[in-house]
Scaffold this motif. Structure first.
Motif, PDB file in Angstrom:
ATOM      1  N   ALA A 100      -6.745   6.342 -10.696  1.00 34.72           N
ATOM      2  CA  ALA A 100      -7.457   6.936 -10.463  1.00 34.72           C
ATOM      3  C   ALA A 100      -8.634   6.664 -10.130  1.00 34.72           C
ATOM      4  N   THR A 101      -9.249   5.601  -9.934  1.00 36.40           N
ATOM      5  CA  THR A 101     -10.401   5.135  -9.436  1.00 36.40           C
ATOM      6  C   THR A 101     -10.648   6.095  -8.095  1.00 36.40           C
ATOM      7  N   ARG A 102      -9.821   5.574  -6.947  1.00 37.58           N
ATOM      8  CA  ARG A 102      -9.736   6.747  -6.176  1.00 37.58           C
ATOM      9  C   ARG A 102     -10.266   7.930  -6.555  1.00 37.58           C
ATOM     10  N   LYS A 103      -9.854   8.625  -7.135  1.00 36.24           N
ATOM     11  CA  LYS A 103     -10.475  10.106  -8.253  1.00 36.24           C
ATOM     12  C   LYS A 103     -11.807  10.135  -8.568  1.00 36.24           C
ATOM     13  N   ALA A 104     -12.260   9.028  -8.750  1.00 36.31           N
ATOM     14  CA  ALA A 104     -13.521   8.363  -9.896  1.00 36.31           C
ATOM     15  C   ALA A 104     -14.788   8.532  -8.602  1.00 36.31           C
ATOM     16  N   LEU A 105     -13.927   7.768  -7.499  1.00 38.21           N
ATOM     17  CA  LEU A 105     -14.625   7.238  -5.932  1.00 38.21           C
ATOM     18  C   LEU A 105     -14.777   8.594  -5.845  1.00 38.21           C
ATOM     19  N   GLU A 106     -14.039   9.778  -5.364  1.00 36.69           N
ATOM     20  CA  GLU A 106     -14.383  11.268  -4.579  1.00 36.69           C
ATOM     21  C   GLU A 106     -15.753  11.670  -5.162  1.00 36.69           C
ATOM     22  N   ASP A 107     -15.005  11.895  -6.911  1.00 33.80           N
ATOM     23  CA  ASP A 107     -15.953  12.945  -7.704  1.00 33.80           C
ATOM     24  C   ASP A 107     -17.628  12.058  -7.832  1.00 33.80           C
ATOM     25  N   VAL A 108     -18.227  10.611  -7.530  1.00 35.65           N
ATOM     26  CA  VAL A 108     -18.852  10.016  -7.481  1.00 35.65           C
ATOM     27  C   VAL A 108     -19.946  10.230  -6.146  1.00 35.65           C
ATOM     28  N   THR A 109     -18.887  10.156  -4.538  1.00 36.93           N
ATOM     29  CA  THR A 109     -19.439  10.134  -3.530  1.00 36.93           C
ATOM     30  C   THR A 109     -19.263  11.786  -3.391  1.00 36.93           C
ATOM     31  N   GLY A 110     -18.101  12.318  -3.517  1.00 35.60           N
ATOM     32  CA  GLY A 110     -18.341  14.168  -2.783  1.00 35.60           C
ATOM     33  C   GLY A 110     -17.556  13.901  -1.873  1.00 35.60           C
ATOM     34  N   LEU A 111     -16.599  12.436  -1.198  1.00 33.72           N
ATOM     35  CA  LEU A 111     -16.037  12.091  -0.188  1.00 33.72           C
ATOM     36  C   LEU A 111     -14.668  11.700  -0.589  1.00 33.72           C
ATOM     37  N   PRO A 112     -13.694  11.826   0.165  1.00 33.46           N
ATOM     38  CA  PRO A 112     -12.228  11.503  -0.013  1.00 33.46           C
ATOM     39  C   PRO A 112     -11.990   9.959   0.095  1.00 33.46           C
ATOM     40  N   ALA A 113     -11.740   9.264  -0.105  1.00 39.36           N
ATOM     41  CA  ALA A 113     -10.847   7.672   0.086  1.00 39.36           C
ATOM     42  C   ALA A 113     -10.985   7.189   1.264  1.00 39.36           C
ATOM     43  N   THR A 114     -10.131   7.790   1.952  1.00 40.48           N
ATOM     44  CA  THR A 114     -10.072   7.756   3.399  1.00 40.48           C
ATOM     45  C   THR A 114     -11.356   8.212   3.964  1.00 40.48           C
ATOM     46  N   ALA A 115     -12.246   8.495   3.902  1.00 42.60           N
ATOM     47  CA  ALA A 115     -13.655   8.591   4.730  1.00 42.60           C
ATOM     48  C   ALA A 115     -14.513   7.451   4.040  1.00 42.60           C
ATOM     49  N   LEU A 116     -14.638   7.127   2.320  1.00 45.10           N
ATOM     50  CA  LEU A 116     -15.143   5.984   2.573  1.00 45.10           C
ATOM     51  C   LEU A 116     -14.495   4.475   3.354  1.00 45.10           C
ATOM     52  N   GLY A 117     -13.384   5.024   4.147  1.00 48.35           N
ATOM     53  CA  GLY A 117     -12.572   3.628   4.622  1.00 48.35           C
ATOM     54  C   GLY A 117     -11.716   3.058   3.950  1.00 48.35           C
ATOM     55  N   PHE A 118     -11.317   3.348   3.532  1.00 49.25           N
ATOM     56  CA  PHE A 118      -9.691   2.965   2.061  1.00 49.25           C
ATOM     57  C   PHE A 118      -8.572   3.967   3.290  1.00 49.25           C
ATOM     58  N   VAL A 119      -7.641   2.418   3.050  1.00 48.86           N
ATOM     59  CA  VAL A 119      -6.565   3.114   4.037  1.00 48.86           C
ATOM     60  C   VAL A 119      -5.456   2.750   2.912  1.00 48.86           C
ATOM     61  N   PRO A 120      -4.458   3.725   2.789  1.00 51.11           N
ATOM     62  CA  PRO A 120      -3.306   4.378   2.790  1.00 51.11           C
ATOM     63  C   PRO A 120      -2.791   3.006   2.843  1.00 51.11           C
ATOM     64  N   ARG A 121      -1.643   3.416   1.909  1.00 49.96           N
ATOM     65  CA  ARG A 121      -0.483   1.890   2.063  1.00 49.96           C
ATOM     66  C   ARG A 121       0.843   3.118   2.308  1.00 49.96           C
TER      67      ARG A 121
END
Length: 426
Positions: free
Chosen positions: A60-81
């Motif tokens: 849910a937080t990742r989706k919210a991040l994407e809504d705020v920034t317009g970028l996928p979480a990976t483009a924001l430097g987050f790394v999937p487990r």
């Protein structure tokens, strides 16, 4: 455990003007829109992301991040487990297979990134706002040097439209959007001022209405002050003192004037210049006294808008005191303030120096010193005397008064010969 800082997220937040706390608030609101319940993040949560202590937030937080920034979480430097592969699978894959899998994954990612429609929407950030602010500095500099030119008015209006155009060219945070509206309002206020200075009052009123609407949307109190102060000046030049006083009152009653005494100083001084039109000496002196008190209380090191350059060292206060006493017909006092203003005005402020020199000449003429007054008036640079509407209007009035006061005098003849050359330039 060693961690690697999330440089991508840090860079995005810096670009878009977010602190850890404000970013947490934005993501919490986005979580609330998704789930119906406000998120529970705080500044420390964001600092954990930036430090790399949390590399993959909850879904849910990742989706919210994407809504705020317009970028996928990976483009924001987050790394999937990633789950560790089973021993049997690992053993079955040789080094060649592992390499082919890795290369294939990179190729697939590259193809996805370049596929039509795959690009992330453009983000409008503070770098765009900073670029506009640099252009605004250039507009103010042009105004100080030339003043009143139609070209400056048109350029400022075009830049206001450019700032508004950015609103529709991509996604942006509310802070960035407010800054864009403030920039548009600032450019419109400069267009308004150039029109006032060039005595194009219909243009000025149209720019004023647009600037006022933009300033209200932006919530920027400094630009609101500038616009209403310009309105006061416009009405003063149009011979409408009551409207000028009302506009000045709007500027003077903004909370900003209580927070920063330098704005209060400007508000009182501009009111004094208008009160001079009404012939109220007591009110002028009271207003100028309040302006001087506020100026002495102002912090000289406080950051302020570029258009307040002449206010910082008292040049604007002296200029407005000159205008007030000039309109009262108290020419000796006007001359004193004229000399002070010319001492304080910076060399690049050619328009203001020309206006104050023209007023000084008229004040000297008002005291009967025709020769000195003529010599002073002749110091106004020819390019400003012939191309700046306000200065030309003032010098025309000076010539009429000189010829009426001392017809046939050497001073009148000298002035007539001096201005005859202007007709081939204007």
């Amino acid at each position: 455990m060693d961690t690697t800082r999330n440089a991508a997220l840090e860079a995005w937040m810096t670009e878009h003007g977010y602190s850890s706390n404000s970013f947490a608030d934005a993501v919490n609101r986005a979580v609330g829109r998704l789930t119906g319940r406000l998120g529970g993040l705080d500044g420390s949560s964001v600092r954990d992301w930036k430090a790399g202590r949390v590399t993959w937030p909850k879904s849910a937080t990742r989706k919210a991040l994407e809504d705020v920034t317009g970028l996928p979480a990976t483009a924001l430097g987050f790394v999937p487990r990633r789950r560790a592969p089973s021993t049997s699978n690992s053993e079955r894959r040789g080094p060649g297979m592992k390499r082919r899998t890795l290369v294939g994954g990179i190729a697939a990612a590259a193809a996805a990134a370049t596929a039509p429609g795959a690009a992330a929407p453009r983000r409008i950030g503070m770098s765009d706002v900073d670029r506009l602010r640099k252009r605004f500095v250039q507009i103010v500099s042009s105004d100080h040097h030339h003043g009143g030119r139609l070209g400056t008015e048109q350029q400022a209006a075009a830049l206001a439209d450019e700032a508004l155009g950015l609103q529709d060219s991509g996604s942006a945070t509310q802070r960035v959007r407010n800054s864009l509206y403030a920039s548009a309002a600032a450019f419109r206020s400069s267009a308004m001022w150039a029109a006032i200075d060039g005595r194009r009052f219909d243009n000025a009123k149209a720019h004023m209405r647009e600037a006022q609407a933009l300033a209200e949307i932006s919530g920027d109190s400094a630009i609101k002050f500038r616009i209403w102060s310009h309105a006061g000046t416009m009405y003063r030049h149009m011979g409408r003192p009551e409207d000028a006083l009302a506009a000045n009152d709007v500027a003077r009653n903004l909370h900003l004037t209580r927070r920063d005494p330098l704005f209060a100083c400007l508000g009182h001084a501009r009111q004094a210049a208008t009160l001079g039109l009404l012939g109220d000496t007591t009110a002028v002196q009271r207003a100028l006294g309040c302006a001087q008190d506020a100026f002495e209380r102002a912090d000289p090191d406080l950051a302020r808008p570029v258009w307040m350059t002449a206010a910082r060292n008292g040049a604007e206060l002296e200029t407005l005191a000159l205008a007030a006493y000039f309109r009262l017909g108290k020419f000796e006092r006007a001359e004193t303030h004229a000399h002070r203003s010319l001492t304080l005005l910076r060399p690049q402020m050619r328009r203001d120096r020309a206006i104050n020199t023209a007023r000084l000449a008229t004040a000297q003429l008002g005291q009967g010193d025709c020769e000195l007054a003529t010599a002073t008036a002749m110091k106004v640079p020819t390019d400003i005397a012939t191309r700046h509407a306000r200065v030309a209007h003032m010098l025309q009035g000076f010539g009429i008064t000189l010829c009426a006061t001392a017809p046939g005098s050497t001073a009148a003849q000298t002035w007539t010969e001096h201005t005859a050359a202007w007709r081939t330039i204007a």
